[in-house]
Design a protein around this motif. Structure first.
Motif, mmCIF file in Angstrom:
data_model
loop_
_atom_site.group_PDB
_atom_site.id
_atom_site.type_symbol
_atom_site.label_atom_id
_atom_site.label_comp_id
_atom_site.label_asym_id
_atom_site.label_seq_id
_atom_site.Cartn_x
_atom_site.Cartn_y
_atom_site.Cartn_z
ATOM 1 N N TYR A 179 20.642 22.075 14.161
ATOM 2 C CA TYR A 179 19.836 21.974 15.373
ATOM 3 C C TYR A 179 19.900 20.548 15.929
ATOM 4 N N ARG A 180 19.617 20.431 17.205
ATOM 5 C CA ARG A 180 19.520 19.114 17.825
ATOM 6 C C ARG A 180 18.278 19.089 18.721
ATOM 7 N N PRO A 181 17.625 17.949 18.820
ATOM 8 C CA PRO A 181 16.443 17.862 19.691
ATOM 9 C C PRO A 181 16.858 17.845 21.155
ATOM 10 N N THR A 182 16.072 18.493 21.993
ATOM 11 C CA THR A 182 16.378 18.460 23.424
ATOM 12 C C THR A 182 16.124 17.075 24.000
ATOM 13 N N ASP A 183 15.268 16.281 23.359
ATOM 14 C CA ASP A 183 15.038 14.894 23.766
ATOM 15 C C ASP A 183 15.751 13.998 22.764
ATOM 16 N N PRO A 184 16.916 13.407 23.144
ATOM 17 C CA PRO A 184 17.695 12.615 22.186
ATOM 18 C C PRO A 184 17.244 11.158 22.064
ATOM 19 N N SER A 185 16.114 10.804 22.670
ATOM 20 C CA SER A 185 15.756 9.391 22.760
ATOM 21 C C SER A 185 15.399 8.767 21.411
ATOM 22 N N GLY A 187 17.146 9.086 18.751
ATOM 23 C CA GLY A 187 18.361 8.763 18.028
ATOM 24 C C GLY A 187 19.412 9.850 18.066
ATOM 25 N N GLY A 188 19.147 10.948 18.745
ATOM 26 C CA GLY A 188 20.161 11.983 18.883
ATOM 27 C C GLY A 188 19.998 13.099 17.881
ATOM 28 N N VAL A 189 19.997 12.777 16.579
ATOM 29 C CA VAL A 189 19.852 13.788 15.531
ATOM 30 C C VAL A 189 18.388 13.970 15.166
ATOM 31 N N VAL A 190 17.677 12.860 15.055
ATOM 32 C CA VAL A 190 16.246 12.893 14.743
ATOM 33 C C VAL A 190 15.468 13.084 16.038
ATOM 34 N N GLY A 191 14.434 13.925 16.001
ATOM 35 C CA GLY A 191 13.659 14.139 17.212
ATOM 36 C C GLY A 191 12.346 14.819 16.925
ATOM 37 N N THR A 192 11.661 15.176 17.966
ATOM 38 C CA THR A 192 10.388 15.865 17.871
ATOM 39 C C THR A 192 10.316 16.932 18.952
ATOM 40 N N ARG A 193 9.305 17.776 18.861
ATOM 41 C CA ARG A 193 9.088 18.890 19.779
ATOM 42 C C ARG A 193 10.260 19.876 19.746
ATOM 43 N N THR A 194 10.932 20.125 20.853
ATOM 44 C CA THR A 194 11.854 21.257 20.948
ATOM 45 C C THR A 194 13.231 20.949 20.345
ATOM 46 N N PHE A 195 13.700 21.872 19.487
ATOM 47 C CA PHE A 195 15.046 21.804 18.904
ATOM 48 C C PHE A 195 15.782 23.099 19.258
ATOM 49 N N LEU A 412 10.550 4.498 17.750
ATOM 50 C CA LEU A 412 9.607 4.520 18.867
ATOM 51 C C LEU A 412 10.103 3.646 20.011
ATOM 52 N N ARG A 413 10.577 2.452 19.677
ATOM 53 C CA ARG A 413 11.061 1.550 20.737
ATOM 54 C C ARG A 413 12.286 2.152 21.427
ATOM 55 N N ARG A 414 13.117 2.856 20.673
ATOM 56 C CA ARG A 414 14.292 3.491 21.276
ATOM 57 C C ARG A 414 13.870 4.615 22.216
ATOM 58 N N SER A 415 12.751 5.270 21.896
ATOM 59 C CA SER A 415 12.324 6.419 22.698
ATOM 60 C C SER A 415 11.579 6.026 23.960
ATOM 61 N N LEU A 416 11.074 4.784 24.006
ATOM 62 C CA LEU A 416 10.306 4.374 25.175
ATOM 63 C C LEU A 416 11.224 4.167 26.375
ATOM 64 N N PRO A 417 10.740 4.433 27.564
ATOM 65 C CA PRO A 417 11.570 4.197 28.751
ATOM 66 C C PRO A 417 11.857 2.712 28.916
ATOM 67 N N PRO A 418 13.014 2.363 29.448
ATOM 68 C CA PRO A 418 13.329 0.941 29.624
ATOM 69 C C PRO A 418 12.342 0.300 30.585
ATOM 70 N N PRO A 419 11.963 -0.962 30.307
ATOM 71 C CA PRO A 419 11.023 -1.635 31.213
ATOM 72 C C PRO A 419 11.660 -1.867 32.569
ATOM 73 N N PRO A 420 10.850 -1.951 33.590
ATOM 74 C CA PRO A 420 11.410 -2.210 34.919
ATOM 75 C C PRO A 420 12.065 -3.591 34.954
#
Length: 436
Positions: A179-185, A187-195, A412-420
């Motif tokens: 399985y793969r997470p629909t949200d790859p933020s 790390g791609g393989v590791v994720g949360t919520r929907t797989f 967590l830092r990888r998953s956060l949106p980039p700062p403006p």
């Protein structure tokens, strides 16, 4: 000679003191007036500050006139006042912005601010003194300070954008084989919520059959076997094939199906290409105006012009736009959701709710609903869920619940949106230019 030296020292000291003590105080006065949002106060404050500076500089040059090349006449003294004030303020502002952008910390240190604020004014006055040695010394010092500041600016690192705050309760993440997470933020393989399965072929294709009625008065007549066609139908633009018994099969880009004529109504029975053509034909053969009981069963309440149909293995659902009905597979395992896994955590004390739950060794709770099943396990004050569709392997869900863990700080830092991006100011653009 001693008197001249005393005048030079007195002039430079007076100008330096005015810049060191007077200019920061003047800035404070202007800022107070600006924060008070009083235009009149800002104008009056600015006028008082400018007038005070002009008066003090005038008194300084009058008292030390013989020391300057512009001290001989009143007109030349006025020029001295304007030159010292104008260039002094300009150099002070430039130096303040440059040292801040270069990260030298001058403006954050009260002692350095008092010491350095008067230097631009003293150097401008020094350039206007009598005697080339002292004038060249002042000019050289000014050039050296500006050059040193530019070097420091070129070597400095741009300010970092603000870092987004990390959550106090990080989400639980996991890696699930196959399985793969629909949200790859994360790390791609590791994720949360929907797989979802990594193999697209393992995901059942979405199947449905829609039954929608259209008034014949709005129909169009197409050449060839299509003939009369509902104008707003999903099969309005389709390839048409006449079948031996007179039925017309219509195949569009996304959907295919049949159109049935019932009095002044055209009823379109259509579905995606994955639905078998014969299944659609059989459903079209059952089309009939909905009875009052059928309308009530699907909560159509007095709505007219609704047609029903049936097909083995499908159940009827109400469709809002366009108004009609939708046949969906009755088996939950036939839908794409049947292979999806959802991993999440919550603080609810009622982990079972309306589901059927069974306790298992290791603190696990097996949880099953009409169309999902999976495991729940307590982790501190949180409950971690690994729920999946009915086609997901039970052992896989069990292991996912056991393996789920709080996301690390790096994840967590990888998953956060980039700062403006920080907006470019004059000094940052100057740094870019210096670096070429």
């Amino acid at each position: 000679m001693q008197r001249r030296h005393a005048l030079v020292v007195g002039q430079l000291t007076g100008v330096w003191l005015l810049g060191s003590a007077g200019l920061p105080s003047a800035v404070g006065v202007v800022l107070v007036a600006a924060f008070a949002r009083s235009t009149a106060g800002l104008v009056v404050g600015g006028a008082v500050v400018a007038g005070t500076f002009l008066l003090v500089l005038w008194l300084i040059v009058k008292a030390t006139a013989p020391a300057s090349v512009l001290g001989g006449t009143t007109g030349r003294q006025v020029w001295w006042v304007l030159l010292v004030l104008g260039f002094g303020v300009a150099l002070w502002g430039f130096g303040w912005a440059l040292t801040d952008e270069a990260g030298l910390g001058v403006s954050r240190n009260g002692a350095l601010t008092l010491l350095c604020s008067g230097i631009p004014f003293a150097l401008v006055a020094g350039v206007l003194l009598r005697g080339w040695p002292i004038r060249l010394t002042a000019a050289g010092t000014l050039v050296a300070l500006v050059a040193a500041g530019l070097v420091a600016l070129a070597r400095s690192a741009p300010a970092l954008p603000p870092v987004a705050a990390l959550p106090d309760d990080p989400p639980y993440v996991v890696s699930i084989p196959g399985y793969r997470p629909t949200d790859p933020s994360f790390g791609g393989v590791v994720g949360t919520r929907t797989f979802t399965p990594t193999d697209p072929a393992a995901i059942p294709q979405l199947r449905w059959i829609t039954v929608v009625a259209y008034a014949r008065q709005y129909a169009v007549t197409d050449p060839g076997p299509c003939g009369e066609t509902a104008y707003d139908s999903s099969l309005r633009i389709a390839e048409c094939t006449a079948e031996p018994d007179g039925w017309v099969y219509r195949r569009g880009v996304v959907e295919h199906g049949y159109q049935i004529t019932s009095g002044q109504t055209l009823v379109v029975v259509a579905g995606p290409h994955v639905v078998d053509r014969q299944v659609l034909r059989a459903a079209a053969a059952t089309v009939h105006p909905a009875s009052p009981a059928e309308l009530t069963a699907l909560s159509f309440e007095e709505q007219q012009g609704i047609f029903f149909a049936s097909s083995p293995g499908y159940i009827l659902r109400k469709q809002g736009i366009p108004p009609g009905v939708r046949l969906e597979p009755s088996d939950p395992a036939a839908s794409p959701q049947s292979v999806v896994i959802d991993v999440f955590s919550d603080l609810s004390e009622d982990t079972c709710g309306a589901a059927t739950c069974t306790s298992e060794p290791g603190g696990l709770l097996y949880r099953r609903t009409e169309d999902t099943h999976g495991y729940v396990i307590a982790r501190g004050h949180a409950n971690v869920y690994a729920m999946g569709g009915l086609r997901v392997d039970k052992a896989l869900l069990r292991q996912a619940a056991l393996d789920a863990r709080p996301a690390t700080e790096d994840e967590l830092r990888r998953s956060l949106p980039p700062p403006p991006p920080l907006s470019k100011n004059a000094m940052s653009r100057l740094r870019d230019w210096l670096r070429g």
